[in-house]
Design an enzyme around this catalytic site. Sequence first.
Site, PDB file in Angstrom:
ATOM      1  CB  SER A   1     -11.094  -5.025   0.399  1.00  0.00           C
ATOM      2  OG  SER A   1     -10.621  -5.126   1.772  1.00  0.00           O
ATOM      3  N   GLY A   2      -7.878  -6.349  -0.835  1.00  0.00           N
ATOM      4  CA  GLY A   2      -6.611  -5.834  -1.346  1.00  0.00           C
ATOM      5  C   GLY A   2      -6.672  -5.764  -2.746  1.00  0.00           C
TER       6      GLY A   2
ATOM      7  CE1 TYR B   1       0.856  -1.469   7.300  1.00  0.00           C
ATOM      8  CE2 TYR B   1      -0.652  -3.171   6.545  1.00  0.00           C
ATOM      9  CZ  TYR B   1      -0.190  -2.176   7.372  1.00  0.00           C
ATOM     10  OH  TYR B   1      -1.204  -1.569   8.384  1.00  0.00           O
TER      11      TYR B   1
ATOM     12  N   GLY C   1       8.466  -2.369  -2.011  1.00  0.00           N
ATOM     13  CA  GLY C   1       9.448  -2.168  -3.308  1.00  0.00           C
ATOM     14  C   GLY C   1       8.671  -1.813  -4.692  1.00  0.00           C
ATOM     15  N   GLY C   2       7.603  -2.506  -4.903  1.00  0.00           N
ATOM     16  CA  GLY C   2       6.801  -2.172  -6.163  1.00  0.00           C
ATOM     17  C   GLY C   2       6.367  -3.295  -6.876  1.00  0.00           C
TER      18      GLY C   2
ATOM     19  CD  GLU D   1      11.972  -5.207  -5.356  1.00  0.00           C
ATOM     20  OE1 GLU D   1      11.525  -6.388  -5.479  1.00  0.00           O
ATOM     21  OE2 GLU D   1      11.541  -4.155  -4.764  1.00  0.00           O
TER      22      GLU D   1
ATOM     23  CG  HIS E   1      11.784  -9.393   2.831  1.00  0.00           C
ATOM     24  ND1 HIS E   1      12.834  -8.656   3.069  1.00  0.00           N
ATOM     25  CD2 HIS E   1      11.241  -8.696   1.487  1.00  0.00           C
ATOM     26  CE1 HIS E   1      13.086  -7.742   2.142  1.00  0.00           C
ATOM     27  NE2 HIS E   1      12.058  -7.913   1.305  1.00  0.00           N
TER      28      HIS E   1
ATOM     29  NE  ARG F   1      12.511 -10.879  -1.574  1.00  0.00           N
ATOM     30  CZ  ARG F   1      11.213 -10.127  -1.649  1.00  0.00           C
ATOM     31  NH1 ARG F   1      10.285 -11.090  -1.451  1.00  0.00           N
ATOM     32  NH2 ARG F   1      11.169  -9.184  -2.280  1.00  0.00           N
TER      33      ARG F   1
ATOM     34  CG  HIS G   1       7.925 -10.909   2.717  1.00  0.00           C
ATOM     35  ND1 HIS G   1       7.523  -9.920   3.119  1.00  0.00           N
ATOM     36  CD2 HIS G   1       8.063 -10.784   1.487  1.00  0.00           C
ATOM     37  CE1 HIS G   1       7.435  -8.814   2.147  1.00  0.00           C
ATOM     38  NE2 HIS G   1       7.789  -9.662   1.203  1.00  0.00           N
TER      39      HIS G   1
ATOM     40  CD  GLU H   1       0.976 -13.417   0.610  1.00  0.00           C
ATOM     41  OE1 GLU H   1       0.965 -12.443   0.393  1.00  0.00           O
ATOM     42  OE2 GLU H   1       1.861 -14.210   1.211  1.00  0.00           O
TER      43      GLU H   1
ATOM     44  NE  ARG I   1       6.658 -12.880  -3.465  1.00  0.00           N
ATOM     45  CZ  ARG I   1       7.084 -11.669  -3.143  1.00  0.00           C
ATOM     46  NH1 ARG I   1       6.435 -10.743  -4.207  1.00  0.00           N
ATOM     47  NH2 ARG I   1       7.187 -11.365  -2.039  1.00  0.00           N
TER      48      ARG I   1
ATOM     49  CB  SER J   1       3.367 -11.321  -4.937  1.00  0.00           C
ATOM     50  OG  SER J   1       3.795 -10.183  -4.196  1.00  0.00           O
TER      51      SER J   1
END
Length: 522
Positions: free
Chosen positions: A12-13, A44, A47-48, A113, A241, A288, A349, A373, A384, A389
């Site tokens: 349920s994400g 959680y 950033g966006g 980012e 991350h 990253r 991450h 994911e 990534r 994502s």
Amino acid sequence: MRYKVDFLVIGSGIAGLSYALKVAEYGKVCVLTKADASESSTKYAQGGIAAVMYDPDSYEKHIRDTLVAGAGLCDEKAVRITITESTERIKELIEWGTNFDKKNSGLFDLAKEGGHSEFRILHHQDNTGFEIERALLERARNHPNIELKENQFTIDLLTQHHLGEKVTRHREDIKCFGAYVMNKTQGSIDTYLAKVTMICTGGLGNVYNTTTNPIIATGDGCAMVHRAKGMLKDMEFVQFHPTSLYNPTEHPSFLITEAMRGSGGILKNLNGEAFMGKYDRRQELAPRDIVARAIDTEMKLRGDDYVFLDCRNIDKNEIMHHFPNIYAKCLEIGINITKDMIPVVPAAHFSCGGIVVDENARTTIQNLYAAGECSRTGLHGANRLASNSLLESVVYSHRAFLDSTKKVRQTEDFCDAIPDWNDEGMVLNEEISLVTQTEKELQLIMSNYVGIIRSDLRLKRAFDRIGLIYKETEELYQRSVLTPKLCELRNLIANSYLIIKMAMQRKESVGLHYSIDYPPKS
Ligand code: FAD
Ligand code: SIN
């Protein structure tokens, strides 16, 4: 109990809910989730969500940035699909009630980012995922065709194997008929028969001992598909991350969003010296993998446990409006980020690899789709690009919706011949502490030998040790009454095995997979 549904959605994400909301117009949908409905990585996300909204940005620029970050291993078709469909999917999230921050001009307040050549990250303060999850859940809970069931732990997918047939990885006609699911409240194991099953179980960060992922992220979907003999790929590309808050007693680690570097935050060693210039011309905004490796190297060279992120140069107004939750969280542990530097370390991450899907989110098993994911679309390649994502999840859930609504019309019957779960011969497991200890052991092995910097020797060590843990845990599994913890441990082991095996097969350093035995070519 036996249940029959047209669409069975596991998770349920953002991926599971955005899919459920669409297919609910075409049939009966059951969304299963192993904890509270909101508990997910989605909740959680800070950033966006990256999307092309205005000039001077363009699809081509976003495509190029994604390909560069992916270090040559992205599937360009998947990249083009995801980016060119980004604007439409964002409009939908907004129609469903998601609020993204705007400037006084009324335009979206886009952030930047690492690896992005333009400002293109739509966000809601520094808790974008919380806002998206809120909006989707509210809508799903009010939809008459969606049944949302919490505390339902999916154990395994149902295939011809459960009809007594031999199912090997080479078989091309493996079919999914639904899943066996443990009702955590009642302790029963139920049979869910479905015409279409959609896996949206999220990431696997808990394979490592330091992760930004919530405790639900144990790679259950990847493990289930592996056991059902479906195909997985790119598991070696686990993204660390660069900046999680260094606070050793806290698990999971609290994230310090990359958007803070986008707003001017600078990485410094414990002497207060900026160091990213030594590693990459893009400095703090390099992709990253490069930033995480630079921090790891810097910590090892100096023997330090962390580095600093210095955000004191960011305008206080910007901190209060864009990053209020990070400000409050740091203050809780005595760090005023407008005056003090933030201690940070890299943490596991995101999984770039996972269940192989095609452009319609179809897995290699018939009637089984995957998005989010847990899936491997080819978008991320070896690394990534930040904030891609959440976008990938909505794009591929949409594509799964288009394809699976056709599929459900073609599938007339449920597979009634599937037997119920058989727990004969199982005994109550009194050795539950073994499960917890083994999980810790596994996480240490993965962090010590299969982390940011790898080598053939370390991978071999990890492989041998995981082999022993696998054997012991399978013995326990075969004779114990199941608990979610034991099932999760089994899944963590399967994911670790896949990460190590694929890392051993890759004889090069590329993107997130860096081996001292195969230094990068340039
Ligand atoms: P999730 O949101 O993790 O949902 C998984 C669901 O599956 C949960 O409901 C869980 O309970 C359920 N589930 C799992 N196993 C089972 C089982 N066996 N049985 C039943 N249910 C099960 N990405 C971005 O693009 N931008 C960001 O700013 C960003 N920030 C992030 C910050 C943090 C701290 C983290 C951890 C990740 C961040 N990411 C970000 C990554 C992004 O949040 C995730 O990749 C994305 O939310 C995954 O969505 P999902 O729907 O696939 O999985
Ligand atoms: C972050 O906010 O730094 C996380 C973004 C992401 O994982 O894409």
